[in-house]
Motif scaffolding. Structure first.
Motif, mmCIF file in Angstrom:
data_model
loop_
_atom_site.group_PDB
_atom_site.id
_atom_site.type_symbol
_atom_site.label_atom_id
_atom_site.label_comp_id
_atom_site.label_asym_id
_atom_site.label_seq_id
_atom_site.Cartn_x
_atom_site.Cartn_y
_atom_site.Cartn_z
ATOM 1 N N VAL A 256 0.840 -1.202 0.000
ATOM 2 C CA VAL A 256 0.000 0.000 0.000
ATOM 3 C C VAL A 256 0.867 1.240 0.000
ATOM 4 C CG1 VAL A 256 -1.722 1.310 1.295
ATOM 5 C CG2 VAL A 256 -1.886 -1.185 1.185
ATOM 6 N N SER A 257 0.548 2.177 -0.900
ATOM 7 C CA SER A 257 1.258 3.452 -0.971
ATOM 8 C C SER A 257 0.272 4.578 -0.700
ATOM 9 C CB SER A 257 1.888 3.651 -2.356
ATOM 10 O OG SER A 257 2.768 2.601 -2.670
ATOM 11 N N VAL A 258 0.618 5.470 0.216
ATOM 12 C CA VAL A 258 -0.266 6.596 0.527
ATOM 13 C C VAL A 258 0.093 7.780 -0.359
ATOM 14 C CG1 VAL A 258 -0.669 5.860 2.889
ATOM 15 C CG2 VAL A 258 1.244 7.376 2.387
ATOM 16 N N ALA A 259 -0.874 8.648 -0.581
ATOM 17 C CA ALA A 259 -0.686 9.762 -1.497
ATOM 18 C C ALA A 259 0.366 10.745 -1.008
ATOM 19 C CB ALA A 259 -2.022 10.486 -1.711
ATOM 20 N N THR A 260 0.571 10.808 0.293
ATOM 21 C CA THR A 260 1.514 11.776 0.855
ATOM 22 C C THR A 260 2.955 11.281 0.784
ATOM 23 O OG1 THR A 260 0.997 10.834 3.034
ATOM 24 C CG2 THR A 260 -0.149 12.852 2.402
ATOM 25 N N GLY A 261 3.165 10.109 0.201
ATOM 26 C CA GLY A 261 4.521 9.593 0.054
ATOM 27 C C GLY A 261 4.930 8.733 1.241
ATOM 28 N N GLY A 262 6.240 8.550 1.407
ATOM 29 C CA GLY A 262 6.738 7.682 2.467
ATOM 30 C C GLY A 262 6.924 6.265 1.953
ATOM 31 N N LYS A 263 7.389 5.399 2.820
ATOM 32 C CA LYS A 263 7.694 4.038 2.396
ATOM 33 C C LYS A 263 6.429 3.242 2.113
ATOM 34 C CE LYS A 263 7.972 2.023 7.054
ATOM 35 N NZ LYS A 263 8.857 1.290 8.004
ATOM 36 N N VAL A 264 6.579 2.237 1.262
ATOM 37 C CA VAL A 264 5.464 1.354 0.936
ATOM 38 C C VAL A 264 5.115 0.511 2.161
ATOM 39 C CG1 VAL A 264 4.706 -0.547 -0.523
ATOM 40 C CG2 VAL A 264 6.106 1.279 -1.497
#
Length: 365
Positions: free
Chosen positions: A113-121
């Motif tokens: 899962v990837s969030v729209a605000t970025g950061g690690k998967v």
């Protein structure tokens, strides 16, 4: 018009640019000279100037509304990588539950899962899927700080003409936003089984003109109050154009059903009360002498179920439910989609060469 599911296969990725646009209708007022014969008019008193100023302010206000909604909601919309496909999902609560389409998760049990605000998967696991309504819930294995749950609206307040935005990952383009309106309410749509679809017949769907493309499935259809009012699920196709997408005709599962199913899955690990009517039979489509669909033959009848209690038996051919003609399994599902368990309906059927009717108290899927 058929409907194809919006699941995205990596092997079919194509480059697509989808800019967010806002349409503005500017009205120009033509005014004549007034006063003592002067040929000049002060700009401040010009009706045209006033109209242009008003239109400009309206444009800025609408743009501000769009940007505010995107800022509010997009952090709650995620991209789901289900091994061989990509889809979208919505953060349902602060515990890491994410609601999406059943056809997005397919037969997978674990996801990235990837969030729209970025950061690690992030990694996630399946809680449960409910293919009958094409909904599923997954849960993040570890909830990151600052995870923001979406705000869910009220289906009773959704009206035709409301401005909406679709948010998701069409064609793998994460954090994409398109806009349109609610085009119609109460649509019953059947999903194809081909290409990973569930084959579900879903009632009370929201029709929208906001673009819905492969990968949008499971994302958010949002109003200008930053409320999720549906989950984009299907895009219409035009058989006369080789089943290519029919622009501006998409369908979303209404938020009332989303909350009903998600709450039960989170609470019990499964759907315990579908709220969907059934005859409690299995059947197959039969054709007439011209090889045209002509009804649904009962292959099995659940003992003690709705059809059994009404006296229907294996071999009977259902041709009508209430006033709705039944020619195929799909049309039978569509006829039942608008009914509720416990309601009484008249079922018309043939047994041998004799046409009969029976009052059936509907059961539940």
């Amino acid at each position: 018009m058929d409907s194809s599911h919006s699941r995205h296969s990596r092997s079919r990725v194509r480059r697509l640019l989808m800019p967010l646009t806002a349409g503005v209708c500017a009205i120009t007022l033509v005014g004549g000279c007034s006063g003592s014969g002067s040929d000049s008019v002060e700009p401040s008193s010009s009706p045209t100037g006033a109209a242009q100023g008003s239109a400009s302010r309206a444009t800025n206000d609408l743009q501000d509304d769009y940007q505010a909604v995107i800022k509010d909601v997009l952090p709650s919309v995620v991209q789901i990588d289900a091994s061989d496909s990509l889809g979208s999902g919505i953060v349902y609560d602060g515990k890491g539950h994410i609601v999406t389409n059943a056809h997005v998760v397919g037969g997978e049990k674990s996801f990235k899962v990837s969030v729209a605000t970025g950061g690690k998967v992030l990694s996630a696991s399946l809680v449960s899927a409910y293919p009958e309504q094409d909904l599923a819930v997954i849960k993040l294995d570890k909830v990151p700080d600052g995870l923001k749950a979406a705000k869910f609206g009220d289906s009773e307040k959704v009206e035709v003409g409301q401005i909406v935005m679709a948010m998701g990952s069409p064609l793998g383009l994460s954090s994409s936003v398109t806009q349109g309106i609610v085009s119609a309410l109460g649509r019953t749509v059947s999903e194809s089984r081909s290409g990973g679809g569930t084959g579900a017949t879903i009632g009370d769907m929201v029709q929208t003109s906001a673009a819905i493309n492969p990968g949008n499935s499971g994302g958010a259809l949002v109003n200008l109050n930053s409320e999720v009012i549906g989950i984009p699920t299907l895009a219409a196709t035009d058989p006369q154009m080789g089943d290519s997408a029919a622009p501006g005709i998409g369908f979303a599962i209404p938020v009332s059903m989303v909350k009903t199913v998600a709450d039960q899955i989170i609470r019990s690990g499964r759907v315990t009360d579908s709220g969907r009517a059934a005859l409690n039979i299995t059947g197959r489509t039969v054709v007439d002498d011209s090889y045209q669909p002509a009804g649904v033959a009962l292959v099995s009848v659940t003992k003690g179920g709705a059809a059994d209690k009404a006296g229907l038996r294996v071999g009977d051919i259902i041709t009508k439910v209430g006033d709705a003609p039944v020619t195929t399994i799909t049309s039978l599902s569509e006829a039942l989609a608008g009914e509720k368990p416990g309601q009484k309906v008249e079922v018309t059927y043939t047994r041998g060469s004799t046409e009969k009717t029976a009052e059936v108290t509907l059961g539940e899927i």
